[in-house]
Write a protein that holds these residues in place. Structure first.
Motif: not given
Length: 364
Positions: A86-97, A126-134
């Motif tokens: 949600h924060l990335t949707l607001i400011d567009g910054l890259r975040r890793t969790q 205009i949006g967010v791309v999320v890349t994830f791995r198990d």
């Protein structure tokens, strides 16, 4: 009229060509995304899924139909905190969790690591791309490695205990044999007494290290705890021409802790410094930060070489001639149980500094 007709025909042909090119571009993009082993999904500004690749579907167990135009909070993020996205949707910054959790369609939660990146067009998000791995298998491997390290440490500890206790026991046994055949017994009794004290010291430190860590955290003034330690060891320091100084930011610095154990940590550090020095100063500095208290125990003694510094905190490794290393190991464990950190820095010929941080609040 024919010219206008020709223009209309060309316009329709160009429109079809654009549609073909867009369709080709979309397919190429989808093929590229589907070739990735990581899961990928894109969200629009409303937080709805606009696209997802094959790996995202396979990992979560959801279908394209179940995810398309749905909020992740109603599918694989059900009941899970997704503040970073949600924060990335607001400011567009890259975040890793790291070490987060997703929810499969069959109801099973599984650990994941993900990165969210804002989609920027004409300086607008205009949006967010999320890349994830198990990371289930990675966590299993980490746990096996941790168990292996613990078993290895237990083996080293057992070997150290055997070695440390066998030596004084051998001496005691030998002198008892001599007592039987000798009239000069006082000297032998003194040696036996010293060796028994050595065994008792090792046993006490092992007991402190091994016994369950009971949670007896209460609010205390760190100023009082450290002054008690200073008063306790000051006489020993004066005998070696060592000055123990304290520098406090305030006379009241509240910390939630087990007073006895935290006091033991500072006793260990200051006592070690006194024993390592011939003369000089030991300075204990305490300051508060927004969410923790910082304490340094600094001496201007002989210092410790980098090779030996790397082994500080290992059981039965000590820079002192008769040290067991268990005092520092116990101190590390106490600070860890208080959700704090402890680190050491040293320069040969200049001195050694221990840095401890303690949180202002301790969970549990």
């Amino acid at each position: 009229m024919s010219t206008f007709f020709t223009y209309v025909v060309e316009l329709e042909q160009n429109k079809k060509q654009v549609e073909i090119d867009y369709s080709k571009l979309y397919k190429e993009k989808q093929l590229l995304l589907d070739s990735l082993s990581e899961g990928v999904f894109g969200l629009d500004l409303d937080g709805k899924v606009r696209y997802s690749n094959r790996s995202a579907l396979e990992i979560t167990g959801y279908s394209t139909h179940e995810l398309q135009n749905e909020s992740p909070s109603s599918t694989f993020l059900k009941g899970i905190n997704n503040t970073s996205i949600h924060l990335t949707l607001i400011d567009g910054l890259r975040r890793t969790q790291k070490d987060e959790t997703f929810h499969r369609s069959n109801g099973v939660y599984f650990p994941i690591e993900y990165t969210s990146v804002g989609i920027i067009e004409n300086d607008h998000i205009i949006g967010v791309v999320v890349t994830f791995r198990d990371i289930t298998e990675q966590k299993k491997a980490d746990e096996l490695m941790l168990k292996s390290e613990k078993l290895n440490l237990a083996g080293q500890l057992a070997a150290g205990i055997s070695h440390e206790i066998r030596n004084p026991l051998t001496a005691i046994k030998g002198f008892f044999q001599l007592i039987k055949s000798s009239t000069q017994k006082d000297e032998y009794f003194t040696i036996i007494d010293n060796e028994l004290e050595r065994i008792e010291e090792i046993s006490s430190e092992l007991l402190m290290l091994a016994k369950p860590q009971t949670k007896r955290h209460e609010k205390y003034n760190l100023y009082d705890i450290i002054n008690e330690v200073k008063l306790l060891l000051e006489t020993q320091a004066i005998m070696k021409s060592i000055l123990v100084r304290t520098e406090f930011e305030s006379s009241y610095l509240e910390v939630v802790c087990d007073k006895t154990k935290i006091k033991q940590v500072f006793i260990n550090l200051v006592k070690n410094a006194i024993e390592a020095m011939e003369k000089g100063n030991i300075t204990i500095k305490v300051s508060s930060c927004p969410n923790h208290i910082s304490i340094t125990v600094e001496d201007n003694g002989p210092g410790i070489s980098k090779e030996r510094l790397n082994r500080i905190g290992e059981p039965f490794y000590s820079t002192k001639e008769k040290g067991t290393g268990l005092g520092l190991l116990t101190s590390y464990k106490i600070i860890e149980n208080h959700n704090g950190t402890i680190s050491v820095d040293s320069v040969v010929g200049k001195g050694t500094t221990f840095l401890i941080t303690l949180p202002l609040e301790v969970e549990g």
